[in-house]
Every structure is written in C-alpha cells, then in structure tokens.
Write a protein that holds these residues in place. Structure first.
Motif, PDB file in Angstrom:
ATOM      1  N   SER A   3     -47.826 -34.914  42.397  1.00  0.00           N
ATOM      2  CA  SER A   3     -48.609 -33.834  41.794  1.00  0.00           C
ATOM      3  C   SER A   3     -48.688 -32.670  42.763  1.00  0.00           C
ATOM      4  O   SER A   3     -48.477 -32.821  43.952  1.00  0.00           O
ATOM      5  CB  SER A   3     -50.015 -34.324  41.448  1.00  0.00           C
ATOM      6  OG  SER A   3     -50.692 -34.673  42.627  1.00  0.00           O
ATOM      7  N   ILE A  36     -44.679 -34.180  30.227  1.00  0.00           N
ATOM      8  CA  ILE A  36     -45.915 -33.521  30.646  1.00  0.00           C
ATOM      9  C   ILE A  36     -47.060 -34.332  30.074  1.00  0.00           C
ATOM     10  O   ILE A  36     -47.134 -34.558  28.863  1.00  0.00           O
ATOM     11  CB  ILE A  36     -46.012 -32.073  30.142  1.00  0.00           C
ATOM     12  CG1 ILE A  36     -44.867 -31.238  30.693  1.00  0.00           C
ATOM     13  CG2 ILE A  36     -47.364 -31.468  30.530  1.00  0.00           C
ATOM     14  CD1 ILE A  36     -44.799 -29.838  30.109  1.00  0.00           C
ATOM     15  N   ILE A  37     -47.947 -34.784  30.952  1.00  0.00           N
ATOM     16  CA  ILE A  37     -49.132 -35.523  30.527  1.00  0.00           C
ATOM     17  C   ILE A  37     -50.303 -34.546  30.618  1.00  0.00           C
ATOM     18  O   ILE A  37     -50.586 -34.019  31.701  1.00  0.00           O
ATOM     19  CB  ILE A  37     -49.359 -36.759  31.409  1.00  0.00           C
ATOM     20  CG1 ILE A  37     -48.140 -37.680  31.303  1.00  0.00           C
ATOM     21  CG2 ILE A  37     -50.643 -37.476  31.003  1.00  0.00           C
ATOM     22  CD1 ILE A  37     -48.140 -38.824  32.287  1.00  0.00           C
ATOM     23  N   PRO A  38     -50.960 -34.248  29.507  1.00  0.00           N
ATOM     24  CA  PRO A  38     -52.025 -33.246  29.507  1.00  0.00           C
ATOM     25  C   PRO A  38     -53.184 -33.603  30.443  1.00  0.00           C
ATOM     26  O   PRO A  38     -53.405 -34.772  30.767  1.00  0.00           O
ATOM     27  CB  PRO A  38     -52.500 -33.223  28.050  1.00  0.00           C
ATOM     28  CG  PRO A  38     -51.400 -33.853  27.264  1.00  0.00           C
ATOM     29  CD  PRO A  38     -50.734 -34.821  28.183  1.00  0.00           C
ATOM     30  N   ALA A  39     -53.911 -32.583  30.840  1.00  0.00           N
ATOM     31  CA  ALA A  39     -55.101 -32.777  31.673  1.00  0.00           C
ATOM     32  C   ALA A  39     -56.112 -33.647  30.935  1.00  0.00           C
ATOM     33  O   ALA A  39     -56.205 -33.600  29.703  1.00  0.00           O
ATOM     34  CB  ALA A  39     -55.722 -31.418  32.007  1.00  0.00           C
ATOM     35  N   SER A  40     -56.822 -34.463  31.705  1.00  0.00           N
ATOM     36  CA  SER A  40     -57.899 -35.269  31.123  1.00  0.00           C
ATOM     37  C   SER A  40     -58.974 -35.471  32.172  1.00  0.00           C
ATOM     38  O   SER A  40     -58.672 -35.727  33.339  1.00  0.00           O
ATOM     39  CB  SER A  40     -57.372 -36.623  30.635  1.00  0.00           C
ATOM     40  OG  SER A  40     -56.928 -37.393  31.729  1.00  0.00           O
ATOM     41  N   SER A  43     -58.756 -34.692  36.074  1.00  0.00           N
ATOM     42  CA  SER A  43     -57.348 -34.594  36.462  1.00  0.00           C
ATOM     43  C   SER A  43     -56.670 -33.452  35.735  1.00  0.00           C
ATOM     44  O   SER A  43     -56.851 -33.271  34.536  1.00  0.00           O
ATOM     45  CB  SER A  43     -56.610 -35.888  36.123  1.00  0.00           C
ATOM     46  OG  SER A  43     -57.114 -36.955  36.874  1.00  0.00           O
ATOM     47  N   GLY A  44     -55.863 -32.719  36.469  1.00  0.00           N
ATOM     48  CA  GLY A  44     -55.059 -31.681  35.856  1.00  0.00           C
ATOM     49  C   GLY A  44     -53.844 -32.303  35.185  1.00  0.00           C
ATOM     50  O   GLY A  44     -53.660 -33.524  35.216  1.00  0.00           O
ATOM     51  N   PRO A  45     -52.993 -31.477  34.590  1.00  0.00           N
ATOM     52  CA  PRO A  45     -51.799 -32.027  33.941  1.00  0.00           C
ATOM     53  C   PRO A  45     -50.861 -32.656  34.972  1.00  0.00           C
ATOM     54  O   PRO A  45     -50.848 -32.263  36.137  1.00  0.00           O
ATOM     55  CB  PRO A  45     -51.160 -30.802  33.291  1.00  0.00           C
ATOM     56  CG  PRO A  45     -51.701 -29.636  34.037  1.00  0.00           C
ATOM     57  CD  PRO A  45     -53.057 -30.028  34.523  1.00  0.00           C
ATOM     58  N   GLN A  46     -50.108 -33.643  34.532  1.00  0.00           N
ATOM     59  CA  GLN A  46     -49.116 -34.278  35.382  1.00  0.00           C
ATOM     60  C   GLN A  46     -47.743 -33.981  34.813  1.00  0.00           C
ATOM     61  O   GLN A  46     -47.501 -34.180  33.631  1.00  0.00           O
ATOM     62  CB  GLN A  46     -49.340 -35.792  35.437  1.00  0.00           C
ATOM     63  CG  GLN A  46     -50.660 -36.160  36.076  1.00  0.00           C
ATOM     64  CD  GLN A  46     -50.834 -37.651  36.147  1.00  0.00           C
ATOM     65  OE1 GLN A  46     -49.934 -38.366  36.575  1.00  0.00           O
ATOM     66  NE2 GLN A  46     -51.986 -38.123  35.728  1.00  0.00           N
ATOM     67  N   TRP A  47     -46.852 -33.496  35.658  1.00  0.00           N
ATOM     68  CA  TRP A  47     -45.500 -33.173  35.261  1.00  0.00           C
ATOM     69  C   TRP A  47     -44.582 -34.215  35.883  1.00  0.00           C
ATOM     70  O   TRP A  47     -44.580 -34.402  37.089  1.00  0.00           O
ATOM     71  CB  TRP A  47     -45.108 -31.782  35.722  1.00  0.00           C
ATOM     72  CG  TRP A  47     -45.958 -30.689  35.134  1.00  0.00           C
ATOM     73  CD1 TRP A  47     -46.835 -30.783  34.092  1.00  0.00           C
ATOM     74  CD2 TRP A  47     -46.008 -29.342  35.551  1.00  0.00           C
ATOM     75  NE1 TRP A  47     -47.416 -29.582  33.834  1.00  0.00           N
ATOM     76  CE2 TRP A  47     -46.927 -28.669  34.724  1.00  0.00           C
ATOM     77  CE3 TRP A  47     -45.369 -28.628  36.543  1.00  0.00           C
ATOM     78  CZ2 TRP A  47     -47.206 -27.324  34.861  1.00  0.00           C
ATOM     79  CZ3 TRP A  47     -45.658 -27.286  36.682  1.00  0.00           C
ATOM     80  CH2 TRP A  47     -46.552 -26.640  35.842  1.00  0.00           C
TER      81      TRP A  47
END
Length: 103
Positions: A3, A36-40, A43-47
């Motif tokens: 990240s 791309i995993i959206p923010a949750s 945690s921010g987004p994960q690329w």
C-alpha cells in the motif's frame, strides 16, 4: 500486497518498487493493476498489481520497524501456490484473484 499514500508525488510503479524494497528486500518489475479494493472503515483503497520477482534479499529491508526490536519480528515467508488455499490471506478479494490465476 503493498500500500501507499495517495498523492505522495510518485507514480504507482515507483512507489510499489520502493515499498517492496523497504518491506521485503525485493526487486520486482511492476505490471498492470489487476484489482482495486474500495476503502472501508479506516482503510483506504487497496490497489493490487501484477509483479515479477527479480531478486529477494531480506537483509536489504529498511525502515523504523526494523530498527526497533520492541515492535517484534518481521519474517518473510515463502508460500507455494499450492498452499495458498489453506492460508488466511486478507483481503479475501486478493486471495480469490490469486487462486483464479495460479493455474
């Protein structure tokens, strides 16, 4: 998975190569973004990117976490793709992606 903070002023490839070098002692070629995993929550987004491992030398890792023994040990583990289904790899979306391309 690696990240980085968005807006750090470096492009994704440079940031990923730097993080891989610092955290794992890895030199790698960075390929396309695969997920791309959206923010949750906090945690921010994960690329998630495809990468080709060139070299690995855990002795080259660097950063404050390695200079402070009170933070515990940071052990690099090599995992065979055949052993991946048994791992508790998070996030689940990344595990599913790896399992889908391993064959």
């Amino acid at each position: 998975m690696v990240s980085r903070r968005l807006g750090s002023g470096s492009d994704d490839g440079d940031a990923l190569r730097r993080e891989l070098r610092e955290e794992l002692g890895v030199e790698a070629g960075i390929g396309e973004r695969m997920l791309i995993i959206p923010a949750s929550g906090e945690s921010g987004p994960q690329w998630i990117y495809r990468a080709a491992l060139r070299t690995i030398d855990p002795g080259r890792r660097c950063g404050p976490e390695f200079d402070d023994p009170s933070r515990g040990a940071y052990t690099v583990e090599h995992v065979r793709l055949d052993d991946l289904p048994a791992l508790n790899l998070l996030p689940e979306e990344a595990k599913r992606l790896l399992l889908s391309i391993r064959s």
